[in-house]
Scaffold this motif. Structure first.
Motif, PDB file in Angstrom:
ATOM      1  N   LEU A  16      37.650  23.554  53.751  1.00 27.51           N
ATOM      2  CA  LEU A  16      38.725  24.441  54.176  1.00 27.51           C
ATOM      3  C   LEU A  16      39.513  23.845  55.337  1.00 27.51           C
ATOM      4  CD1 LEU A  16      37.006  27.936  54.062  1.00 27.51           C
ATOM      5  CD2 LEU A  16      38.887  27.159  52.642  1.00 27.51           C
ATOM      6  N   LEU A  17      38.825  23.277  56.286  1.00 21.93           N
ATOM      7  CA  LEU A  17      39.502  22.669  57.433  1.00 21.93           C
ATOM      8  C   LEU A  17      40.303  21.436  57.016  1.00 21.93           C
ATOM      9  CD1 LEU A  17      36.731  23.090  60.128  1.00 21.93           C
ATOM     10  CD2 LEU A  17      38.838  24.410  59.875  1.00 21.93           C
ATOM     11  N   PHE A  18      39.794  20.666  56.078  1.00 19.09           N
ATOM     12  CA  PHE A  18      40.518  19.501  55.579  1.00 19.09           C
ATOM     13  C   PHE A  18      41.775  19.926  54.825  1.00 19.09           C
ATOM     14  CE2 PHE A  18      41.167  16.110  52.371  1.00 19.09           C
ATOM     15  CZ  PHE A  18      41.485  15.085  53.257  1.00 19.09           C
ATOM     16  N   VAL A  19      41.685  20.991  54.041  1.00 17.86           N
ATOM     17  CA  VAL A  19      42.851  21.503  53.324  1.00 17.86           C
ATOM     18  C   VAL A  19      43.907  21.987  54.322  1.00 17.86           C
ATOM     19  CG1 VAL A  19      43.652  23.366  51.801  1.00 17.86           C
ATOM     20  CG2 VAL A  19      41.636  22.032  51.188  1.00 17.86           C
ATOM     21  N   ASP A  20      43.475  22.647  55.400  1.00 16.52           N
ATOM     22  CA  ASP A  20      44.414  23.049  56.452  1.00 16.52           C
ATOM     23  C   ASP A  20      45.105  21.839  57.055  1.00 16.52           C
ATOM     24  OD1 ASP A  20      43.781  25.674  56.098  1.00 16.52           O
ATOM     25  OD2 ASP A  20      42.562  25.848  57.912  1.00 16.52           O
ATOM     26  N   TYR A  21      44.350  20.810  57.302  1.00 14.64           N
ATOM     27  CA  TYR A  21      44.881  19.573  57.861  1.00 14.64           C
ATOM     28  C   TYR A  21      45.943  18.978  56.931  1.00 14.64           C
ATOM     29  CZ  TYR A  21      44.738  14.804  59.776  1.00 14.64           C
ATOM     30  OH  TYR A  21      45.065  13.590  60.298  1.00 14.64           O
ATOM     31  N   LEU A  22      45.631  18.925  55.637  1.00 10.93           N
ATOM     32  CA  LEU A  22      46.578  18.383  54.659  1.00 10.93           C
ATOM     33  C   LEU A  22      47.827  19.252  54.540  1.00 10.93           C
ATOM     34  CD1 LEU A  22      44.281  17.121  51.772  1.00 10.93           C
ATOM     35  CD2 LEU A  22      45.490  15.778  53.489  1.00 10.93           C
ATOM     36  N   MET A  24      49.183  21.102  56.866  1.00  5.94           N
ATOM     37  CA  MET A  24      50.021  20.903  58.046  1.00  5.94           C
ATOM     38  C   MET A  24      50.714  19.542  57.999  1.00  5.94           C
ATOM     39  SD  MET A  24      49.982  23.729  59.518  1.00  5.94           S
ATOM     40  CE  MET A  24      50.966  23.269  60.920  1.00  5.94           C
ATOM     41  N   ILE A  25      50.048  18.537  57.467  1.00  2.00           N
ATOM     42  CA  ILE A  25      50.689  17.221  57.315  1.00  2.00           C
ATOM     43  C   ILE A  25      51.842  17.311  56.325  1.00  2.00           C
ATOM     44  CG2 ILE A  25      50.360  14.907  56.374  1.00  2.00           C
ATOM     45  CD1 ILE A  25      47.573  14.927  57.577  1.00  2.00           C
ATOM     46  N   LEU A  26      51.610  17.931  55.181  1.00  3.38           N
ATOM     47  CA  LEU A  26      52.667  18.048  54.175  1.00  3.38           C
ATOM     48  C   LEU A  26      53.832  18.878  54.696  1.00  3.38           C
ATOM     49  CD1 LEU A  26      50.541  18.553  50.948  1.00  3.38           C
ATOM     50  CD2 LEU A  26      51.821  16.530  51.634  1.00  3.38           C
ATOM     51  N   PHE A  27      53.542  19.954  55.401  1.00  5.30           N
ATOM     52  CA  PHE A  27      54.590  20.793  55.974  1.00  5.30           C
ATOM     53  C   PHE A  27      55.388  20.021  57.021  1.00  5.30           C
ATOM     54  CE2 PHE A  27      55.838  24.201  59.052  1.00  5.30           C
ATOM     55  CZ  PHE A  27      56.806  24.788  58.254  1.00  5.30           C
ATOM     56  N   CYS A  29      55.741  16.702  57.239  1.00  5.98           N
ATOM     57  CA  CYS A  29      56.528  15.654  56.577  1.00  5.98           C
ATOM     58  C   CYS A  29      57.747  16.244  55.881  1.00  5.98           C
ATOM     59  CB  CYS A  29      55.662  14.901  55.576  1.00  5.98           C
ATOM     60  SG  CYS A  29      54.431  13.845  56.344  1.00  5.98           S
ATOM     61  N   ALA A  30      57.567  17.375  55.230  1.00  6.49           N
ATOM     62  CA  ALA A  30      58.695  18.005  54.530  1.00  6.49           C
ATOM     63  C   ALA A  30      59.777  18.425  55.519  1.00  6.49           C
ATOM     64  CB  ALA A  30      58.203  19.209  53.731  1.00  6.49           C
ATOM     65  N   THR A  31      59.376  18.985  56.645  1.00  6.62           N
ATOM     66  CA  THR A  31      60.376  19.403  57.616  1.00  6.62           C
ATOM     67  C   THR A  31      61.041  18.204  58.293  1.00  6.62           C
ATOM     68  OG1 THR A  31      58.653  19.702  59.296  1.00  6.62           O
ATOM     69  CG2 THR A  31      59.323  21.647  58.047  1.00  6.62           C
ATOM     70  N   TRP A  32      60.316  17.108  58.432  1.00  3.64           N
ATOM     71  CA  TRP A  32      60.908  15.900  58.994  1.00  3.64           C
ATOM     72  C   TRP A  32      61.969  15.343  58.051  1.00  3.64           C
ATOM     73  CZ3 TRP A  32      60.642  10.665  57.445  1.00  3.64           C
ATOM     74  CH2 TRP A  32      61.173   9.764  58.375  1.00  3.64           C
ATOM     75  N   PHE A  33      61.647  15.339  56.736  1.00  7.08           N
ATOM     76  CA  PHE A  33      62.619  14.865  55.757  1.00  7.08           C
ATOM     77  C   PHE A  33      63.859  15.760  55.713  1.00  7.08           C
ATOM     78  CE2 PHE A  33      59.010  12.617  53.562  1.00  7.08           C
ATOM     79  CZ  PHE A  33      59.511  11.344  53.803  1.00  7.08           C
ATOM     80  N   LEU A  34      63.678  17.047  55.998  1.00  9.19           N
ATOM     81  CA  LEU A  34      64.811  17.972  56.003  1.00  9.19           C
ATOM     82  C   LEU A  34      65.606  17.905  57.299  1.00  9.19           C
ATOM     83  CD1 LEU A  34      63.141  21.041  54.276  1.00  9.19           C
ATOM     84  CD2 LEU A  34      64.777  19.432  53.287  1.00  9.19           C
ATOM     85  N   GLY A  35      65.135  17.127  58.261  1.00 12.03           N
ATOM     86  CA  GLY A  35      65.895  16.889  59.477  1.00 12.03           C
ATOM     87  C   GLY A  35      65.693  17.893  60.587  1.00 12.03           C
ATOM     88  N   CYS A  36      64.562  18.549  60.622  1.00 12.10           N
ATOM     89  CA  CYS A  36      64.312  19.500  61.710  1.00 12.10           C
ATOM     90  C   CYS A  36      64.114  18.735  63.024  1.00 12.10           C
ATOM     91  CB  CYS A  36      63.090  20.343  61.420  1.00 12.10           C
ATOM     92  SG  CYS A  36      63.333  21.439  60.016  1.00 12.10           S
ATOM     93  N   GLY A  37      64.587  19.325  64.104  1.00 16.79           N
ATOM     94  CA  GLY A  37      64.530  18.658  65.397  1.00 16.79           C
ATOM     95  C   GLY A  37      63.270  18.971  66.177  1.00 16.79           C
ATOM     96  N   THR A  44      58.381  26.715  65.802  1.00 24.48           N
ATOM     97  CA  THR A  44      58.016  27.228  64.486  1.00 24.48           C
ATOM     98  C   THR A  44      56.810  26.512  63.897  1.00 24.48           C
ATOM     99  OG1 THR A  44      60.358  27.691  64.134  1.00 24.48           O
ATOM    100  CG2 THR A  44      58.931  27.798  62.218  1.00 24.48           C
ATOM    101  N   TYR A  45      56.758  25.203  64.037  1.00 20.63           N
ATOM    102  CA  TYR A  45      55.642  24.433  63.478  1.00 20.63           C
ATOM    103  C   TYR A  45      54.318  24.862  64.119  1.00 20.63           C
ATOM    104  CZ  TYR A  45      52.929  20.421  61.882  1.00 20.63           C
ATOM    105  OH  TYR A  45      51.991  19.623  61.299  1.00 20.63           O
ATOM    106  N   CYS A  46      54.334  25.063  65.425  1.00 19.07           N
ATOM    107  CA  CYS A  46      53.117  25.506  66.108  1.00 19.07           C
ATOM    108  C   CYS A  46      52.722  26.911  65.663  1.00 19.07           C
ATOM    109  CB  CYS A  46      53.314  25.472  67.622  1.00 19.07           C
ATOM    110  SG  CYS A  46      53.396  23.812  68.287  1.00 19.07           S
TER     111      CYS A  46
END
Length: 75
Positions: A16-22, A24-27, A29-37, A44-46
């Motif tokens: 469960l903790l590993f899935v949470d980690y993954l 948050m990584i995917l989220f 990366c996706a927001t970085w690709f969308l250009g969030c500052g 919001t990420y926190c």
């Protein structure tokens, strides 16, 4: 202690903790690709991370208390 309970704590909780980690990584990366500052990551990420980890903590506590309840019923 029952072996199924031991397996649950050895494999399910770290999974469960590993899935949470993954997630948050995917989220992130996706927001970085969308250009969030930087404001997004400090706000919001926190908040999303706290919600995801809080939900996992509630699930883990629920799993522990149901096992404690079943052990106490056997006594």
């Amino acid at each position: 202690m029952d072996s199924s309970v031991l397996l649950k704590y050895v494999f399910l909780i770290p999974l469960l903790l590993f899935v949470d980690y993954l997630l948050m990584i995917l989220f992130g990366c996706a927001t970085w690709f969308l250009g969030c500052g930087n404001d997004f990551y400090c706000g919001t990420y926190c908040l999303v991370g706290k919600i995801v980890l809080g939900t996992t903590a509630v699930l883990i506590i629920f799993l522990i208390f149901t096992d404690i309840k079943s052990v106490l019923k056997k006594l």
